[in-house]
Design a protein around this motif. Structure first.
Motif, PDB file in Angstrom:
ATOM      1  N   ALA A 290       0.828  -1.200   0.000  1.00 10.54           N
ATOM      2  CA  ALA A 290       0.000   0.000   0.000  1.00 10.54           C
ATOM      3  C   ALA A 290       0.868   1.258   0.000  1.00 10.54           C
ATOM      4  N   ALA A 291       1.948   1.218   0.776  1.00 11.84           N
ATOM      5  CA  ALA A 291       2.855   2.363   0.812  1.00 11.84           C
ATOM      6  C   ALA A 291       3.501   2.590  -0.543  1.00 11.84           C
ATOM      7  N   ASN A 292       3.932   1.526  -1.194  1.00 14.30           N
ATOM      8  CA  ASN A 292       4.534   1.654  -2.525  1.00 14.30           C
ATOM      9  C   ASN A 292       3.520   2.191  -3.538  1.00 14.30           C
ATOM     10  N   LYS A 293       2.273   1.743  -3.416  1.00 16.95           N
ATOM     11  CA  LYS A 293       1.236   2.268  -4.290  1.00 16.95           C
ATOM     12  C   LYS A 293       1.050   3.763  -4.075  1.00 16.95           C
ATOM     13  N   ARG A 294       1.079   4.168  -2.809  1.00 21.57           N
ATOM     14  CA  ARG A 294       0.921   5.590  -2.482  1.00 21.57           C
ATOM     15  C   ARG A 294       2.091   6.398  -3.021  1.00 21.57           C
ATOM     16  N   VAL A 295       3.296   5.859  -2.862  1.00 22.50           N
ATOM     17  CA  VAL A 295       4.494   6.536  -3.368  1.00 22.50           C
ATOM     18  C   VAL A 295       4.416   6.655  -4.891  1.00 22.50           C
ATOM     19  N   THR A 296       4.000   5.587  -5.552  1.00 22.13           N
ATOM     20  CA  THR A 296       3.881   5.602  -7.010  1.00 22.13           C
ATOM     21  C   THR A 296       2.928   6.696  -7.461  1.00 22.13           C
ATOM     22  N   ASN A 297       1.789   6.808  -6.776  1.00 22.54           N
ATOM     23  CA  ASN A 297       0.806   7.827  -7.141  1.00 22.54           C
ATOM     24  C   ASN A 297       1.336   9.234  -6.901  1.00 22.54           C
ATOM     25  N   ILE A 298       2.051   9.429  -5.794  1.00 20.97           N
ATOM     26  CA  ILE A 298       2.609  10.754  -5.487  1.00 20.97           C
ATOM     27  C   ILE A 298       3.631  11.152  -6.541  1.00 20.97           C
ATOM     28  N   LEU A 299       4.541  10.233  -6.863  1.00 18.53           N
ATOM     29  CA  LEU A 299       5.601  10.545  -7.820  1.00 18.53           C
ATOM     30  C   LEU A 299       5.038  10.755  -9.218  1.00 18.53           C
ATOM     31  N   ALA A 300       3.951  10.034  -9.550  1.00 16.20           N
ATOM     32  CA  ALA A 300       3.370  10.161 -10.889  1.00 16.20           C
ATOM     33  C   ALA A 300       2.779  11.544 -11.121  1.00 16.20           C
TER      34      ALA A 300
ATOM     35  N   ALA B 174      12.482  12.773  -3.038  1.00 15.89           N
ATOM     36  CA  ALA B 174      13.683  11.995  -3.351  1.00 15.89           C
ATOM     37  C   ALA B 174      13.817  10.808  -2.408  1.00 15.89           C
ATOM     38  N   LEU B 175      13.455  11.011  -1.130  1.00 18.39           N
ATOM     39  CA  LEU B 175      13.511   9.923  -0.155  1.00 18.39           C
ATOM     40  C   LEU B 175      12.519   8.815  -0.541  1.00 18.39           C
ATOM     41  N   LEU B 176      11.309   9.223  -0.913  1.00 17.76           N
ATOM     42  CA  LEU B 176      10.313   8.225  -1.318  1.00 17.76           C
ATOM     43  C   LEU B 176      10.737   7.506  -2.592  1.00 17.76           C
ATOM     44  N   SER B 177      11.361   8.246  -3.493  1.00 15.29           N
ATOM     45  CA  SER B 177      11.845   7.631  -4.730  1.00 15.29           C
ATOM     46  C   SER B 177      12.918   6.601  -4.442  1.00 15.29           C
ATOM     47  N   SER B 178      13.811   6.911  -3.494  1.00 17.54           N
ATOM     48  CA  SER B 178      14.861   5.949  -3.144  1.00 17.54           C
ATOM     49  C   SER B 178      14.269   4.714  -2.469  1.00 17.54           C
ATOM     50  N   LEU B 179      13.186   4.909  -1.671  1.00 21.20           N
ATOM     51  CA  LEU B 179      12.497   3.780  -1.054  1.00 21.20           C
ATOM     52  C   LEU B 179      11.891   2.868  -2.136  1.00 21.20           C
ATOM     53  N   ARG B 180      11.189   3.490  -3.060  1.00 14.16           N
ATOM     54  CA  ARG B 180      10.528   2.715  -4.119  1.00 14.16           C
ATOM     55  C   ARG B 180      11.568   2.008  -4.985  1.00 14.16           C
ATOM     56  N   ALA B 181      12.694   2.668  -5.247  1.00 18.94           N
ATOM     57  CA  ALA B 181      13.723   2.071  -6.101  1.00 18.94           C
ATOM     58  C   ALA B 181      14.269   0.780  -5.508  1.00 18.94           C
ATOM     59  N   LEU B 182      14.324   0.698  -4.176  1.00 24.65           N
ATOM     60  CA  LEU B 182      14.818  -0.526  -3.547  1.00 24.65           C
ATOM     61  C   LEU B 182      13.929  -1.708  -3.903  1.00 24.65           C
ATOM     62  N   PHE B 183      12.613  -1.521  -3.775  1.00 26.68           N
ATOM     63  CA  PHE B 183      11.693  -2.614  -4.098  1.00 26.68           C
ATOM     64  C   PHE B 183      11.670  -2.913  -5.593  1.00 26.68           C
ATOM     65  N   LEU B 184      11.825  -1.864  -6.399  1.00 25.31           N
ATOM     66  CA  LEU B 184      11.798  -2.056  -7.847  1.00 25.31           C
ATOM     67  C   LEU B 184      12.975  -2.876  -8.351  1.00 25.31           C
TER      68      LEU B 184
ATOM     69  N   ASP C  38       2.561   8.723   8.748  1.00 27.17           N
ATOM     70  CA  ASP C  38       1.709   9.199   9.838  1.00 27.17           C
ATOM     71  C   ASP C  38       2.144  10.574  10.343  1.00 27.17           C
ATOM     72  N   GLN C  39       3.457  10.848  10.297  1.00 25.88           N
ATOM     73  CA  GLN C  39       3.984  12.015  10.996  1.00 25.88           C
ATOM     74  C   GLN C  39       4.589  13.087  10.094  1.00 25.88           C
ATOM     75  N   VAL C  40       4.765  12.793   8.799  1.00 27.11           N
ATOM     76  CA  VAL C  40       5.469  13.740   7.925  1.00 27.11           C
ATOM     77  C   VAL C  40       4.555  14.156   6.779  1.00 27.11           C
ATOM     78  N   MET C  41       4.509  15.484   6.525  1.00 26.07           N
ATOM     79  CA  MET C  41       3.772  16.016   5.387  1.00 26.07           C
ATOM     80  C   MET C  41       4.717  16.021   4.184  1.00 26.07           C
ATOM     81  N   VAL C  42       4.445  15.127   3.219  1.00 25.07           N
ATOM     82  CA  VAL C  42       5.337  15.003   2.060  1.00 25.07           C
ATOM     83  C   VAL C  42       5.343  16.287   1.253  1.00 25.07           C
ATOM     84  N   MET C  43       4.164  16.807   0.953  1.00 23.67           N
ATOM     85  CA  MET C  43       4.068  17.979   0.086  1.00 23.67           C
ATOM     86  C   MET C  43       4.173  19.254   0.928  1.00 23.67           C
TER      87      MET C  43
END
Length: 688
Positions: A579-589, A668-678, A651-656
């Motif tokens: 779910a987190a990766n899906k959320r990150v994907t949507n944010i980055l898109a 960039a942090l979320l992108s690096s997180l997603r890149a690990l799973f990718l 829960d605690q950080v406002m991305v935008m």
């Protein structure tokens, strides 16, 4: 409601054994559907069949349809009356219902009030419905080829002679195929040719068995199996019971009797496969092996009569099989007089596909690809090239022309006789492996190289001329070819790049009308076969989609990723991380520009942000070596530890954030997180 047993039997001349099961099941299904459409309840439906009959018995068939309340809606009330008088619409509706306007009712709905009619309709007796149901089922049978007989205009697979329709002890007044239904059936053609009057539908099986007929297909097959095994035990041999042959033989007899015959031992000089093919294809015999697995000069035939002189029947069969085996011996001796290599030229006269040339052209293309593959898998390049040159030569031998199922097998025998290297000879048989999804793959490197080359040539060639398979048509068995390639690469642990192999195979074709984009199309088609491959290993479609989303072109690597993601999906952390990766994907898109590839430590503000950044850096250092070694499951197990810092971050950080620099740093942090799973798969697809 009362119930009783229904029996329907259609008596015919001997049916083609290959059609019996299909026709029998279709008759049962047709009657079952007809009863369902008529809302007639019943119990178990059983299909019976022999060469001379198709029958259906239905338990606990109710004697009538249930009564039903019929409700019809007519015109809206506003349109039904004008100035207190019925309109033509109301009068017409009343006439259609067979009543006066005054007998109609008002139906209240959420869309207003309507004129309506309601009545109780009594159910029809089942016996009055059966004639049409049975006739429709018989007329809809998938008869492979119809025929006429005598002066009749009736058509069926074979001439029909009797029709039985009993509901309990009552004859159902019906007709089909020019026959009137009755209670008279027939027993065995020779042992009990007299007419049999059935007093009750329940008497059917017992009455036929007393008349030397086993109508139950499964019972007849098991009777044959038991008799064959018993005969083999007497001969101190092992009976080989091919299930397809068992089905075919059971479709040839009504009262099976197994008898053992023999043939001259001199025929054992011919390869066993040739003798077995001759016995099975021509005479429908079961063959016997000794305790070493060698063919014995014996066979078991299934007679349709219980002869008073079985030896006479055996001798008749021995007389018939002798010239058949002599033919096989003649083909074998004749073929060996000419080396396989001398037949290469003959392949120029055999068309593989009119736009793709002859078998000689295919052999030439296969040789180049097989040699390349052999070099990549530590095989013998010269052996692979030689095997490809000889691979199709047995197709023009007398033996294979007579018994096509021996292709490859005879190639091995003839190549061995010619003194070809053992691995070359074996590869000629192995080129057809695997024949189906769970079949063995070639055991030798030369066989693997040849089997891959042959399938890749066919795939690129057929796609290249635009003859792609459709949902219902696949005349060149491209699905099977694609799955075969995948299985060889995966089970053989051959870490080859499928794109590279397809590019090489496509380059061997001189002219292909659809060459543009060909490799990408065939590659996509083959990788799509992983969906079916995964299902056989109980891997879900969402797991396949997660790996398919990545540009993976090595099937062995693809399979490892599938298994790793499938195991990861069972972990408790998987749902949250997907779910987190899906959320990150949507944010980055949604970002219009490029996201930075590195994180600036000085822009990190929130504790949860720092915890996640540290965790991502630590996991990056831990899992990158695992990725390079293909240890995807270990890597995903390690990445599962990111669940808590990921949950805390969201829960605690406002991305935008309002500050552009801070916002971009968090992206960039979320992108690096997603890149690990990718590095393994797009696990956001696990949310599907």
């Amino acid at each position: 409601m009362a119930t009783n047993t229904l029996l329907v039997e259609l008596g015919v001349e001997e049916l083609p054994p290959s059609a019996i099961d299909t026709l029998s099941d279709a008759l049962a299904d047709g009657i079952r559907r007809g009863l369902a459409d008529a809302d007639v309840g019943h119990g178990h439906v059983r299909a019976y069949a022999t060469p001379r009959r198709l029958a259906v018995m239905i338990d606990e068939l109710v004697d009538k349809q249930p009564d039903r309340e019929i409700e019809k809606r007519g015109p809206a009330l506003a349109a039904a009356f004008k100035d207190g008088k019925a309109t033509k619409a109301a009068e017409g509706f009343a006439r259609s219902c067979g009543v006066e306007v005054s007998d109609l009712i008002h139906l209240e709905t959420d869309k207003g009030t309507w004129l309506g009619f309601r009545e109780q309709q009594l159910g029809d007796p089942t016996t009055s419905l059966l004639p049409a149901i049975v006739e429709k089922a018989i007329n809809a049978l998938p008869v492979p080829k119809n025929m006429r007989w005598g002066a009749s205009r009736v058509e069926f697979s074979r001439p029909v002679h009797w029709l039985v329709m009993l509901y309990g002890d009552q004859v159902v007044e019906a007709s089909a195929l020019g026959l009137n239904a009755g209670r008279t059936t027939r027993g065995h053609r020779f042992h009990a040719p007299e007419a049999i009057e059935l007093l009750h539908a329940d008497d059917y099986l017992a009455s036929l068995e007393n008349a030397w007929v086993i109508a139950d297909r499964d019972k007849r097959r098991e009777r044959i199996r038991e008799q064959v095994l018993a005969e083999a035990e007497v001969q101190d041999a092992v009976a080989v019971i091919d299930e397809d042959l068992l089905v075919e033989v059971s479709g040839l007899v009504e009262w099976p009797v197994a008898l053992t015959g023999s043939f001259d031992e001199r025929f054992l000089e011919v390869p066993a496969e040739c003798l077995i093919s001759s016995m099975k294809a021509n005479q429908k015999y079961f063959h016997l092996l000794d305790d070493q697995g060698r063919l014995k000069p014996l066979f078991i035939t299934i007679s349709n009569i219980d002869s008073s002189d079985p030896q006479l029947v055996i001798e008749g069969n021995e007389k018939v099989i002798r010239p058949r085996l002599a033919d096989a011996a003649f083909f074998y001796d004749t073929d060996r007089r000419r080396p396989l290599a001398d037949r290469i030229e003959s392949l120029s006269g055999v068309v593989f596909q009119k736009q793709l040339g002859t078998l000689a052209d295919k052999a030439h293309r296969n040789a180049a690809v097989a040699a390349f593959i052999a070099g990549r898998i530590d095989g013998d390049v010269a052996h692979a090239r030689r095997a490809a040159e000889l691979a199709k030569c047995d197709l023009v031998t007398e033996m294979v022309l007579e018994f096509p199922e021996l292709q490859g097998i005879m190639g091995r025998y003839y190549a061995t006789h010619d003194g070809e290297p053992d691995e070359v000879s074996q590869a000629l048989e192995e080129q057809y492996l695997p024949r189906f999804a769970s079949d063995d793959i070639p055991a030798t490197r030369t066989g693997q190289a040849l089997a891959l080359a042959d399938r890749l040539d066919t795939l690129t060639g057929i796609f290249g001329i635009g003859a792609r398979p459709t949902g219902t048509k696949d005349p060149f068995a491209l699905r099977r070819a694609a799955i075969g390639v995948l299985n060889i690469l995966i089970k053989g642990e051959l870490d080859l790049d499928l794109r590279e192999l397809l590019e090489l195979a496509a380059a061997q074709h001189q002219e292909l009308p659809y060459a543009k984009g060909l490799v990408d199309e065939v590659l996509g088609y083959m990788l799509d076969r992983f969906r079916a491959w995964g299902q056989e290993e109980a891997i879900g479609a969402e797991v396949y989609l997660s790996v398919r989303a990545r540009p993976v072109t090595r099937p062995l690597d693809f399979a490892r990723r599938l298994r790793a993601v499938s195991a990861f999906a069972q972990r408790p952390e998987a749902t949250a991380l997907a779910a987190a990766n899906k959320r990150v994907t949507n944010i980055l898109a949604k970002q219009s520009g490029d996201v930075a590839s590195t994180v600036d430590d000085s822009l990190i503000q929130e504790p949860a942000e720092k915890v996640l950044h540290d965790a991502v850096k630590a996991q990056h250092a831990a899992v990158m070596p695992l990725f390079s070694e293909g240890r995807y499951q270990d890597a995903l197990d390690a990445l599962a530890n990111l669940r808590e810092p990921v949950d805390a971050f969201f829960d605690q950080v406002m991305v935008m954030a309002d500050n552009d620099a801070v916002r971009n740093n968090r992206l960039a942090l979320l992108s690096s997180l997603r890149a690990l799973f990718l590095e393994v798969a797009d696990i956001a697809e696990l949310q599907q």
